[in-house]
Design a protein around this motif. Sequence first.
Motif, short mmCIF file in Angstrom:
data_model
loop_
_atom_site.label_atom_id
_atom_site.label_comp_id
_atom_site.label_asym_id
_atom_site.label_seq_id
_atom_site.Cartn_x
_atom_site.Cartn_y
_atom_site.Cartn_z
N GLY B 83 -31.35 2.10 -20.59
CA GLY B 83 -30.13 2.87 -20.90
C GLY B 83 -29.91 3.99 -19.91
O GLY B 83 -28.77 4.26 -19.50
N LYS B 86 -28.30 2.71 -17.01
CA LYS B 86 -26.90 2.31 -17.26
C LYS B 86 -25.93 3.47 -17.28
O LYS B 86 -24.75 3.30 -16.98
CB LYS B 86 -26.81 1.52 -18.57
CG LYS B 86 -27.38 0.12 -18.45
CD LYS B 86 -27.32 -0.64 -19.75
CE LYS B 86 -28.09 -1.96 -19.58
NZ LYS B 86 -28.16 -2.71 -20.84
N ILE B 87 -26.41 4.67 -17.66
CA ILE B 87 -25.44 5.77 -17.69
C ILE B 87 -24.97 6.14 -16.28
O ILE B 87 -23.97 6.82 -16.11
CB ILE B 87 -25.95 7.04 -18.44
CG1 ILE B 87 -27.19 7.63 -17.79
CG2 ILE B 87 -26.14 6.77 -19.92
CD1 ILE B 87 -27.58 9.00 -18.36
N ALA B 91 -21.00 0.81 -16.41
CA ALA B 91 -20.89 0.77 -17.87
C ALA B 91 -20.47 2.12 -18.42
O ALA B 91 -20.12 2.25 -19.58
CB ALA B 91 -22.22 0.35 -18.48
N LEU B 195 -23.41 17.69 -21.45
CA LEU B 195 -23.22 16.28 -21.10
C LEU B 195 -24.51 15.49 -21.26
O LEU B 195 -24.51 14.34 -21.68
CB LEU B 195 -22.80 16.18 -19.63
CG LEU B 195 -21.36 15.92 -19.29
CD1 LEU B 195 -21.20 15.82 -17.80
CD2 LEU B 195 -20.89 14.64 -19.95
N LYS B 202 -25.98 8.78 -26.37
CA LYS B 202 -25.31 7.51 -26.04
C LYS B 202 -26.34 6.42 -25.72
O LYS B 202 -26.20 5.29 -26.17
CB LYS B 202 -24.40 7.75 -24.83
CG LYS B 202 -23.41 6.64 -24.58
CD LYS B 202 -22.73 6.79 -23.24
CE LYS B 202 -21.72 7.90 -23.21
NZ LYS B 202 -21.08 8.04 -21.88
N ILE B 203 -27.36 6.77 -24.94
CA ILE B 203 -28.41 5.79 -24.62
C ILE B 203 -29.06 5.30 -25.91
O ILE B 203 -29.25 4.10 -26.11
CB ILE B 203 -29.48 6.42 -23.69
CG1 ILE B 203 -28.89 6.81 -22.34
CG2 ILE B 203 -30.65 5.45 -23.51
CD1 ILE B 203 -29.83 7.65 -21.47
N SER B 205 -27.84 5.23 -28.91
CA SER B 205 -26.95 4.41 -29.73
C SER B 205 -26.56 3.10 -29.04
O SER B 205 -26.77 2.02 -29.56
CB SER B 205 -25.70 5.20 -30.10
OG SER B 205 -24.86 4.40 -30.89
N GLN B 206 -26.00 3.22 -27.84
CA GLN B 206 -25.41 2.05 -27.20
C GLN B 206 -26.44 1.10 -26.61
O GLN B 206 -26.16 -0.08 -26.44
CB GLN B 206 -24.42 2.50 -26.11
CG GLN B 206 -23.23 3.25 -26.69
CD GLN B 206 -22.15 3.64 -25.70
OE1 GLN B 206 -21.29 4.41 -26.03
NE2 GLN B 206 -22.18 3.13 -24.49
N GLU B 207 -27.62 1.60 -26.28
CA GLU B 207 -28.63 0.71 -25.71
C GLU B 207 -29.73 0.38 -26.71
O GLU B 207 -30.17 -0.74 -26.82
CB GLU B 207 -29.25 1.38 -24.47
CG GLU B 207 -30.21 0.50 -23.70
CD GLU B 207 -29.54 -0.71 -23.06
OE1 GLU B 207 -28.31 -0.72 -22.92
OE2 GLU B 207 -30.27 -1.67 -22.72
N MET B 208 -30.17 1.43 -27.46
CA MET B 208 -31.34 1.23 -28.32
C MET B 208 -30.96 0.96 -29.77
O MET B 208 -31.81 0.62 -30.59
CB MET B 208 -32.23 2.48 -28.24
CG MET B 208 -32.64 2.80 -26.81
SD MET B 208 -33.30 4.48 -26.64
CE MET B 208 -34.94 4.28 -27.26
N GLY B 209 -29.68 1.15 -30.09
CA GLY B 209 -29.23 0.91 -31.47
C GLY B 209 -29.76 1.94 -32.45
O GLY B 209 -29.98 1.64 -33.63
N ASP B 316 -21.31 7.88 -29.29
CA ASP B 316 -21.14 6.48 -28.89
C ASP B 316 -19.69 6.26 -28.43
O ASP B 316 -18.77 6.24 -29.24
CB ASP B 316 -21.48 5.58 -30.10
CG ASP B 316 -21.55 4.11 -29.75
OD1 ASP B 316 -20.59 3.61 -29.16
OD2 ASP B 316 -22.57 3.47 -30.06
N ALA B 318 -18.19 3.63 -27.30
CA ALA B 318 -17.55 2.38 -27.74
C ALA B 318 -17.00 2.53 -29.15
O ALA B 318 -15.88 2.10 -29.44
CB ALA B 318 -18.56 1.23 -27.69
N GLN B 319 -17.79 3.15 -30.01
CA GLN B 319 -17.33 3.37 -31.37
C GLN B 319 -16.12 4.32 -31.37
O GLN B 319 -15.17 4.12 -32.13
CB GLN B 319 -18.46 3.95 -32.24
CG GLN B 319 -19.61 3.00 -32.48
CD GLN B 319 -19.20 1.79 -33.30
OE1 GLN B 319 -18.85 0.75 -32.73
NE2 GLN B 319 -19.22 1.89 -34.61
#
Lengths: 288, 535
Positions: B83, B86-87, B91, B195, B202-203, B205-209, B316, B318-319
């Motif tokens: 993650g 990815k930041i 993505a 930030l 975000k990591i 939530s979006q990567e690790m759930g 998140d 995306a949410q």
Amino acid sequence: MILGLSAYVALLLFIGLSARKAIYYGRMPLHGRMELYPVPQEKERHTYGGSYMEEPEWWSKPRQISKASEIKDMLKEMLFIKKLFQNQRSLWWISYLFHLGIYIMIAWTILLVAGAITDLAGISVNSHASVWPALLYYLTIFTGLVGFIITTFGAASLLLRRIFDPILKKYTTPQEYFNLILLVAVLVSGIIVWSPDLTFGTARQITADAITLSIVPNTALLIHLLLWEVMMVYIPISKMGHYVGKYFTFHKILWENEPNVAGSNIENRLKAETRTRPTTKWSAPHMQ
Amino acid sequence: MNQKDLRPQELGKPCEQLIQLNDLMPLSFPYDQPGMEPDFPDVKPEWREKYCTSLDGCAGIDTLQRPKTEAEEIEFVQKFLNGLEKIFSDANNGVLQPLKLSFEYCAKCNTCSDACHIYKASGDNELYRPIFRADVLRKIYNKYFTSGGKLYKKFIGGDIDVNWETIARLGELAYRCNLCRRCAQTCPLGLDNSLFAKEIRKIFSQEMGIAPTPLHDKGTILQLKTGSSTGVGKAAFVDMVEFMEEDIEDRIGRKIKIPIDKKGADILLVHNTGEFVAWPENPAAFAILFEEAGVDWTLSSDMIGYDSVNYGIWYDDAQAKKVALQQMQAAKELGVRRIVIGECGHAHKAAGVVADRFLYGEDKVPVESWLPIMWDLVKNKRLRFDPNKNNFPITLHDPCNMVRQMGIVQPQRDILKNITHQFREMTPHGVDNYCCGGGSGFAIMNSFNFDKFRDKLSARVKFEQILRAFSDTIDDSSIPKYICAPCSNCKGTMRGILKYYDATEKFNVQYGGLVELMVNALVSVDKPYLEFLDE
């Protein structure tokens, strides 16, 4: 000759690498809005931190923008480091001396070049000459003396503060010490080279030799010039190149203040950028 | 170890708890007296065993559980590293430029620390220094994603041991920042340390759930499923509005028919649905004011159209986008001319600023705050007030999202000056305000002892501001003192601290929104609207 050429190369690399960095940040994708108020371009409202969003139906009204106000605040930040002055005065004193010193050193360098060209043109730069060469003579001495003293004092103080302040020390990496040591080394070697002639006549002569690619350096000068060249190439690729980043953080992020309304540049960029799908995907189950 | 000596490299250090929450910033009179402030509760052993309480004895992420096997630990760390990479990729385009600038250029001058209310409230505890969290993230990135040997990585600061404890504590530490961005306002380089807190969330939530249940499962997921993060569905919402009409009649003797789903209305007013559940007098006050002023408005009962919240903006992207797009869709379907956000700060930012670049052209419906409209109604005498009706000290809390992050500063002050003679500012205020301490989800995060972290620490500076604003009357419980907090989350925080410090009971400190005060001062309303004024 090689030394003269390498100085030109270092200068060009400084400009080129700084420009490359600016282009890199300038071409980055459109980001989400992240303004922080007060935003200076908000005419009148910026005095208390207000924005166009205080207006009912703001999208249907012309926005009251003041570029002059933005430039004024920009200059306050560039020339006086206003945020540091307001929020951490003790550090501002030494940081400001250092940054002001850099500006004065740039002026000194320009005066040396102008003096060298004047000399090369056959007009002697000295205290008894006519107005222009005499002005160059005195301004060079003034900027050289003040510039070296306050820049060196500022850079050394920043280094010492980082070494002895228990908080700053904790967060400072070896590279960040190196950055300051490099600056101090360039300045101290400069003082060693130029201090025997405080009228900077020697410096002007060596500048003229650099222009004509005929420098014959002694060891001290050789070390100083090499350090200067390393510094010039290194600054834009290190965090010392923050003069590039600061433009984007303020003008393109904190002060951007550009709503996405019909026909705006933002809308056009958004249309163009939404055509490209990201190639990287997130992995959490709800992202699938 | 002296807690002031804590270094970012030591985040993963094996120990039961990295810091203790003591030596907090002292509070003013009367809370400077012994026994006035409850102690921080002990951490339960079962929490320590199962969750990550090893940061500061609190746990905000109730879905972050200790691994049972070494393989799980390795997988956890690897997912975080994936993650983290990815930041800085496409993505994360929406934040790439600000993130890279803040990542690259921080001079670590430490100017931001004094701006942070959590750091100051903690008594300058090193763990909460804004650059601490950022530096940990920088170190991990430099260790794993910079080419070069060990020596070079150490040279650039990639000197940190990374294990489950490091990452889990970093995840928790991301929920020790209210994302109020006050630190960014002071940075001489214009960088934003909040930030990093947001990106770590975000990591997770979006990567690790992994995300706090109140934000994710009972937040955005529930909202997308039922229409509201409160779980209130369409039928229940319509019922609540009907009850509200009855309440209005009971309270001020006025029969009002609240418009729902009125096609083509000028204004779609969207509230935080929590208001209907916890403070129905607030949406009721909006209805009274809009009806009296003859505004052409409506509420929506459409899926998500009645709930302005968007918790996605805290953890998140995306949410956040999914919620915002559905809210916009509800407005489009009603054919309204504009969306107006009620008294909810983060909803202002989510719909007015964050979602501004989610859509373009015909898909967009203009969004604005309720404040300029209401000030316009006051200014143009469409609403008439008797300021003597609000004859008690009133101070104003500035919600960070509306004020610092949107520049809506003056209308609320202009309104207050028309409805009371007893308005006094907090210090500092306006764009320099302090967060209430409930920002970025804290107001609704009550897992384990996290509510105590909020009441005792993140809201501490705000409570101190309140005490100072009312210092002339604080110990006179016959005088009500009103904190005007025109934001649902801020109100939730006020409710929490007033209860925690027993300030309503002991000192008659009250809280509420701005519209309630407005209705209370309406010339046309005979009875007091505010319940605490009842005999």
